[in-house]
Motif scaffolding. Structure first.
Motif, PDB file in Angstrom:
ATOM      1  N   TRP A  74       0.634  -1.272  -0.079  1.00 46.82           N
ATOM      2  CA  TRP A  74      -0.059  -0.121   0.051  1.00 46.82           C
ATOM      3  C   TRP A  74       0.967   1.523  -0.068  1.00 46.82           C
ATOM      4  N   GLY A 103      -5.603  11.405   7.455  1.00 46.32           N
ATOM      5  CA  GLY A 103      -5.911  11.253   8.955  1.00 46.32           C
ATOM      6  C   GLY A 103      -5.073  10.709   9.773  1.00 46.32           C
ATOM      7  N   ASN A 115      -5.803  14.817  10.328  1.00 52.41           N
ATOM      8  CA  ASN A 115      -6.994  15.369  10.886  1.00 52.41           C
ATOM      9  C   ASN A 115      -7.324  14.318  11.903  1.00 52.41           C
ATOM     10  N   GLY A 116      -7.865  14.830  13.100  1.00 51.74           N
ATOM     11  CA  GLY A 116      -8.171  14.071  14.227  1.00 51.74           C
ATOM     12  C   GLY A 116      -9.275  12.986  13.799  1.00 51.74           C
ATOM     13  N   MET A 130     -14.395   6.037  14.713  1.00 53.29           N
ATOM     14  CA  MET A 130     -15.400   5.369  13.635  1.00 53.29           C
ATOM     15  C   MET A 130     -14.624   4.455  12.504  1.00 53.29           C
ATOM     16  N   LYS A 175     -14.562   1.258   9.572  1.00 57.40           N
ATOM     17  CA  LYS A 175     -15.308  -0.001   9.066  1.00 57.40           C
ATOM     18  C   LYS A 175     -14.899  -1.159   9.473  1.00 57.40           C
TER      19      LYS A 175
HETATM   20  P1  AMP Z   1      -9.026   4.328   4.506  1.00 58.90           P
HETATM   21  O1  AMP Z   1      -9.929   4.007   3.546  1.00 58.90           O
HETATM   22  O2  AMP Z   1      -9.292   3.598   5.936  1.00 58.90           O
HETATM   23  O3  AMP Z   1      -7.791   4.076   4.258  1.00 58.90           O
HETATM   24  O4  AMP Z   1      -9.189   5.798   4.978  1.00 58.90           O
HETATM   25  C1  AMP Z   1      -9.131   7.043   4.104  1.00 58.90           C
HETATM   26  C2  AMP Z   1      -8.887   8.156   4.837  1.00 58.90           C
HETATM   27  O5  AMP Z   1     -10.050   8.357   5.965  1.00 58.90           O
HETATM   28  C3  AMP Z   1      -7.630   8.214   5.601  1.00 58.90           C
HETATM   29  O6  AMP Z   1      -7.121   9.510   5.306  1.00 58.90           O
HETATM   30  C4  AMP Z   1      -7.993   8.020   7.062  1.00 58.90           C
HETATM   31  O7  AMP Z   1      -7.105   8.469   7.965  1.00 58.90           O
HETATM   32  C5  AMP Z   1      -9.260   8.486   7.167  1.00 58.90           C
HETATM   33  N1  AMP Z   1     -10.158   8.234   8.374  1.00 58.90           N
HETATM   34  C6  AMP Z   1     -10.603   6.802   8.421  1.00 58.90           C
HETATM   35  N2  AMP Z   1     -11.279   6.719   9.323  1.00 58.90           N
HETATM   36  C7  AMP Z   1     -11.429   8.086   9.915  1.00 58.90           C
HETATM   37  C8  AMP Z   1     -12.127   8.470  11.196  1.00 58.90           C
HETATM   38  N3  AMP Z   1     -12.950   7.867  11.927  1.00 58.90           N
HETATM   39  N4  AMP Z   1     -12.129   9.735  11.510  1.00 58.90           N
HETATM   40  C9  AMP Z   1     -11.017  10.466  10.434  1.00 58.90           C
HETATM   41  N5  AMP Z   1     -10.463  10.126   9.703  1.00 58.90           N
HETATM   42  C10 AMP Z   1     -10.691   8.932   9.295  1.00 58.90           C
END
Ligand code: AMP
Ligand code: ZN
Length: 468
Positions: free
Chosen positions: A206, A228, A258-259, A268, A270
């Protein structure tokens, strides 16, 4: 303009590599499901920051990717009896629709990992050639973290401690030299998508995907990399190790994170199953409300999602939209005269809120304070504009409110207001319908416009329109 840089843990003045240009990369979603509102947080907050940079006159090159090859996509494809390509295609389309609903500007480029294989293979080869990566017997290529002396600089982690902490979970027989070493390329398993490479038929890890896509679309050195905070380690740490070792220059000057968006103070996600998709929220709220909710907090603060806070965001947004509507209503009968002295004075006062907005956004994208400044402006407009105000005064107030809201990507046009470009598009459709002798359709369009208060007039110079 100052932004908090995770790399230095301080707020720093933004000094871009090329004056007036910002090259920005934001890690995008892995497309195996509809995006949840946690995924929407980085999309919204960094889109608002991008809009602010543009408002300040920067030319912004904004790249955000789709991770379209991944274990989770493959798993999903097996479950749904589809190919991984079909799964990715479906959720990319869905994600784009959601982003449109959230009023997220199209990225300058939104590359997909599977379309960047040549660049990925080339970068891995460079890392092998430069002695930063090694190939093991099954064709897996690992990055050798010990070779990169800056490893840990972003996450402020110590590599020896990391390795000590991971020793016990090293899988027996694994030919990885150290626990912190990570995969650049791995062999395919049965039924998985794969690409030919000098090491084995397989697919990339990745982290290398983002290093490559940033390089391909923005160059070796970029200004801002964002995502994130869960991506700081290992994803972004590993991106730095790869890009800086391969390209020999600083990868990104600034790192913004971001937080989390939380539910009951838990992230939150998946995998935890405690999520709402953007689509689910759209059934209950206009997505403008979700955007407004996200921007009501500072992007680095954790943000707890709740019905109460969404209701509060809805009311807040309504306050702004109603104020703008009232001003437009007043405009219809406003006096056509020069600004009075009091009005001139008031516009100077109103301008202070725009300055406040600007200062807030210039201070590490503080959209929460920027929204407070909009509320103050709205309150000021409500209390100073009335039936006796001049057209110029009211127009200026509307323009200030709209400008600030637009910077945050918040539409304050009322629902039933029809834009000039929409009217013109409909007129074109009507002309086409007439050409095709589809007079029923042509009349339908005329009636539809009439309902919205638009009167059409067929003249020798073509169709003219006016608002009733
Ligand atoms: P992912 O599909 O899990 O790789 O996430 C895509 C983007 O969403 C990344 O920048 C993650 O850091 C962000 N992200 C996922 N879950 C959260 C959350 N609960 N709060 C804030 N950002 C999130
Ligand atoms: Zn990434």
């Amino acid at each position: 303009m100052k932004i908090y840089n995770t790399l230095t843990k301080t707020k720093e003045e933004l000094k871009t590599i090329e004056p007036g240009k910002v090259r920005m990369y934001v890690c995008g979603p892995t497309v195996y499901n509809y995006i949840h509102i946690g995924n929407a947080r980085p999309m919204i907050v960094f889109d608002a920051f991008r809009r602010f940079l543009e408002y300040k006159g920067y030319e912004v090159y904004y790249v955000s990717n789709f991770t379209d090859v991944d274990d989770k996509i493959i798993k999903r494809a097996i479950e749904e009896n589809k190919t991984p390509e079909e799964v990715a295609e479906f959720y990319i389309k869905a994600c784009r629709e959601d982003m449109k609903g959230l009023n997220i500007k199209e990225a300058t480029f939104s590359p997909r990992a599977t379309m960047e294989m040549d660049g990925i293979i080339e970068m891995i080869q460079t890392l092998i050639d430069k002695g930063y990566a090694y190939v093991v017997s099954d064709g897996t290529v690992y990055y050798e973290t010990d070779k990169f002396s800056d490893y840990g600089k972003l996450s402020h982690k110590n590599i020896e401690e990391l390795q000590a902490g991971h020793r016990d979970i090293k899988v027996t027989g694994e030919e990885k030299k150290k626990s912190t070493d990570f995969v650049l390329w791995k062999p395919k398993k049965d039924g998985e998508p794969y690409w030919d490479s000098p090491w084995c038929k397989g697919r990339p890890g990745w982290h290398i995907e983002c290093s490559c896509m940033a390089k391909a679309y923005l160059g070796d050195g970029i200004d801002i990399h964002a995502g994130g905070e869960d991506l700081i380690f290992p994803h972004h740490e590993n991106e730095i190790a790869q890009s800086e070792a391969a390209n020999g220059v600083t990868f990104s000057k600034y790192w913004m994170h971001n937080g989390f968006l939380n539910i009951n103070n838990h992230k939150m996600s998946k995998s935890a199953g405690n999520f709402f998709t953007v689509r689910e929220i759209a059934e209950k709220y206009d997505l403008k409300v979700l955007r407004f909710f996200m921007l009501s907090a500072h992007y680095r603060s954790p943000l707890n999602f709740s019905d109460d806070l969404m209701e509060a965001a809805k009311r807040g947004l309504e306050r702004i939209v109603t104020a703008a509507d009232n001003l437009r209503f007043l405009l219809e009968n406003a006096e056509d005269r020069e600004l009075s002295d009091i009005e001139s004075e008031n516009l100077k006062k109103a301008n202070k809120y725009s300055v406040k907005f600007d200062e807030a956004m210039s201070d590490d994208a503080n959209s929460a304070d920027a929204i407070s400044a909009i509320f103050e402006l709205v309150k000021f407009a409500n209390s100073t504009a009335d039936k006796k105000s001049s057209i110029s005064y009211i127009k200026e107030l509307i323009s200030q409110i709209e400008t600030l809201c637009n910077v945050l990507g918040i539409e304050v046009k009322s629902e039933d207001e029809i834009l000039d470009e929409d009217i013109e598009a409909l007129i074109m459709q009507r002309q086409q319908a007439r050409k095709e002798k589809n007079f029923a359709r042509a009349d339908e369009i005329r009636d539809m416009l009439l309902e919205k208060g638009i009167i059409l007039e067929d003249t020798r110079q073509g169709v003219k329109w006016k608002r009733a």
